[in-house]
Enzyme design. Structure first.
Site: not given
Length: 136
Positions: A78, A85
């Site tokens: 994560e 991102e």
């Protein structure tokens, strides 16, 4: 004697001057993810629950280690997803690019697969012991 890698590294935005500073930067990344990424918080809660259930059911040391490693892997992926991102957004800004979409989707897919695997691991280790507890 400094190498070309050392010379390149000194051109980094910030170079950690000590191991303590390195830990500070790492903690800042985890803190950022916790405060800004809903899924990171969800994974933290689920990992904590899995570890708590494991302790409550008195899983063996190896079983607890497997749950901890699996939970840690999900959180690690994560964090990597968040980093990917961010870099993609920095690169393409507000514009759409098919390769940016692929990078973001693949990173999210890696988290999804690890989350599914962690649920299976948890189910394999926790459910049988829980069933024994409720049967007797």
């Amino acid at each position: 004697m400094s190498t070309s890698v050392d010379r390149q590294r000194t051109k980094a935005w910030r170079v950690a001057s000590s191991i303590g500073v390195s830990f500070k930067y790492a903690a800042a990344g985890v803190t950022y993810a916790f405060h800004t990424q809903r899924n990171f918080r969800i994974h933290c809660v689920m990992g904590t629950l899995a570890i708590s259930f494991g302790a409550l059911l008195r899983l063996t040391g190896v079983e607890m280690a497997v749950i901890c490693i699996t939970s840690g892997l999900v959180l690690t992926l994560e964090l990597l997803n968040t980093a990917i991102e961010s870099v993609v957004d920095l690169t393409v800004g507000q514009t759409y690019h098919e390769l940016a979409k692929i990078a973001k989707d693949c990173a999210a897919g890696a988290v999804l697969i690890s989350a599914f695997a962690s649920v299976l691991v948890g189910a394999c280790l926790v459910v049988p012991k829980a069933m024994l507890l409720f049967v007797h």
